[in-house]
Design a protein around this motif. Structure first.
Motif, short mmCIF file in Angstrom:
data_model
loop_
_atom_site.label_atom_id
_atom_site.label_comp_id
_atom_site.label_asym_id
_atom_site.label_seq_id
_atom_site.Cartn_x
_atom_site.Cartn_y
_atom_site.Cartn_z
N SER A 1 28.04 -52.07 30.41
CA SER A 1 28.94 -51.08 29.69
C SER A 1 30.00 -51.90 30.34
O SER A 1 30.72 -51.67 31.63
N SER B 1 26.57 -45.02 31.88
CA SER B 1 26.85 -46.24 32.36
C SER B 1 25.97 -46.68 32.88
O SER B 1 25.39 -47.95 32.42
N SER C 1 24.09 -46.37 30.12
CA SER C 1 24.04 -47.77 29.08
C SER C 1 23.46 -48.72 28.86
O SER C 1 22.57 -49.85 28.11
N GLU D 1 26.87 -47.65 24.63
CA GLU D 1 27.53 -47.21 25.15
C GLU D 1 27.57 -45.24 25.12
O GLU D 1 27.83 -45.24 24.09
N ASP E 1 26.07 -41.25 21.34
CA ASP E 1 27.27 -42.02 21.84
C ASP E 1 28.84 -41.71 21.66
O ASP E 1 29.03 -41.07 21.48
N GLU E 2 29.23 -42.95 22.69
CA GLU E 2 30.46 -42.35 22.98
C GLU E 2 31.17 -42.25 21.60
O GLU E 2 31.97 -40.96 22.00
#
Length: 466
Positions: free
Chosen positions: A219, A237, A240, A254, A289-290
């Protein structure tokens, strides 16, 4: 009788004419500053004395006490009276008010007045009427004294400090509250049975970011901003990283720290949170996810329901695997000591570490960090970061061991967002509470499945959080 009446009429005309002259010239006008009563023989007179006069322009002005009786305001006889321009100053000792210049103070070479206080780093300085400067006495997040103290002993300390614009002007208490964010580990965490990894051949240097197997799955550095969200960012993180590593990129993702910030109950959002609650949430609910729930740096409405899938949450589905359920992990587990942590990182990916942060850490620029005497008497706060590797640095006959860690203050801080810290001595308690987890990957490589069955030291044999 006629003579007395004519005299009064003449006197009234003279006063009126003098008033017109003075009004036309802005009260004193062109006569201001010219002595009249002062040059008259005998000077000033008491009571009413008609002969107590001095020529002015085409008429007379008077220097007796009666000259100002035309005005009710004895301190401002113009233009109603017939006094000479210098009557008040010369005869009565009354002078017109002067423009008083505002008091000035000086602080560190800068002049300022009572109406415009100035700021000295994180402290507001005001100018008192006495001419003295009074400043607030807050302890600032960073200051010149701290930076100079560290840099004066860099050779023995092992790292350098610098001034960060983002931190200058902020109070130390603000840094502890809004730039850290991990609450002290609970008794449940401290009492956990820690996993022991059987150490194999460990290299002197290892960095997951540079490892050819994993570098594309790690990440990126994030900036939590002025929000105490390290508990959320470090957790998301690490999860991920491990999804990408354990699936060899098939589920490189992410994950969203904002979901943790907004949705985990019994946490304090930007005022901090506990790691065990964060991991428990991912284990039971899972993360999106982000891109689906981007980081905002502040608490927001939780838009992910407990029963949601990626589709129902409005997220884009991955292309490499047929996943629709949220990204979940197994129970988090704790690691025992230096070699256990190193083995875990090398075999399975980055881990999460909790450290105690002191004021000098905010000014860290580069090198191998250890707490300096510059912040010895100051309180600290807990912060969580990712450990991604380790190394050694040799100076003369001395070898210094260090961890490589990813912070969440942006790539402008430290060594492009990373920092190195002493290894093997539990510097700032960074080896006390180190956590890891296994992702519930949709497709797991055969080696990964086999390791779960055969490894005697893996998660199933350790005591988890829950």
């Amino acid at each position: 009788m006629d003579w007395f009446r004519k005299l009064n009429i003449l006197l009234g005309i003279s006063v009126l004419l003098l008033g017109v002259i003075l009004n036309a010239n802005g009260q004193l006008g062109e006569f201001e500053g010219i002595p009249f009563c002062e040059t008259r023989p005998g000077g000033c007179c008491k009571d009413r004395t008609d002969s107590c006069a001095v020529p002015i322009s085409t008429t007379l002005c008077y220097c007796d006490e009666f000259c100002g009786s035309f005005s009710n305001d004895k301190s401002n006889r113009w233009p109603n009276g017939d006094c000479c321009p210098d009557y008040e100053s010369f005869c009565l000792g009354i002078y017109p008010p002067q423009n008083i210049t505002e008091v000035e103070c000086m602080h560190k070479g800068q002049y300022f007045g009572p109406s415009n206080p100035i700021r000295d780093n994180c402290n507001l300085c005001s100018c008192q009427k006495s001419g003295h400067t009074v400043c607030e006495q807050n302890l600032c997040l960073i200051d010149d004294s701290l930076i100079n103290n560290v840099n004066s002993i860099t050779r023995t300390l092992g790292w350098t400090a610098t001034n960060y614009t983002e931190f200058w002007g902020r109070k130390y208490d603000e840094g502890l509250e809004l730039r850290l964010g991990t609450k002290e580990p609970t008794y449940k965490v401290k009492a956990m049975t820690k996993l022991t990894n059987k150490p194999e051949s460990l290299p002197r240097n290892f960095n997951a970011v540079e490892d050819e197997r994993w570098s594309s799955y790690i990440s990126p550095i994030q900036d939590q901003g002025w929000c105490g969200a390290s508990w959320a960012i470090s957790t998301a993180s690490v999860a991920s990283d491990r999804f990408g590593i354990q699936t060899k990129g098939k589920e490189s993702v992410e994950l969203s720290p904002q979901q943790l910030l907004s949705c985990v109950r019994k946490q304090s959002g930007c005022n901090g949170g506990h790691l065990d609650w964060a991991w428990n949430y991912i284990r039971k609910i899972g993360l999106v996810d982000e891109d689906c729930f981007p980081y905002a740096g502040k608490p927001s409405h939780c838009k992910v329901k407990r029963t949601d899938t990626l589709s129902s949450a409005g997220c884009q589905l991955p292309t490499k695997v047929p996943r629709d359920h949220l990204y979940r992990v197994g129970p988090a587990y704790s690691l025992n000591n230096e070699s256990d942590i190193m083995t875990e990182i090398q075999e399975s990916g980055p881990v999460q570490a909790t450290m105690r942060v002191y004021r000098d850490f905010f000014a860290y620029r580069g090198g191998i960090y250890r707490r300096s005497a510059a912040s010895r008497d100051e309180k600290g706060g807990f912060h969580s970061v990712r450990l991604l590797g380790w190394g050694e640095e040799r100076t003369g006959y001395e070898t210094t061991k260090f961890w490589i860690a990813a912070n969440s203050w942006g790539s402008w801080w430290g060594e492009n967002g990373y920092f190195r810290i002493l290894r093997g001595v539990n510097e700032c308690e960074i080896e006390s509470y180190v956590l890891a987890t296994w992702p519930h990957a949709h497709l797991r490589p055969k080696k990964f499945k086999q390791s779960l069955k055969t490894s005697p030291n893996r998660r199933p044999f350790s005591r988890p959080f829950y």
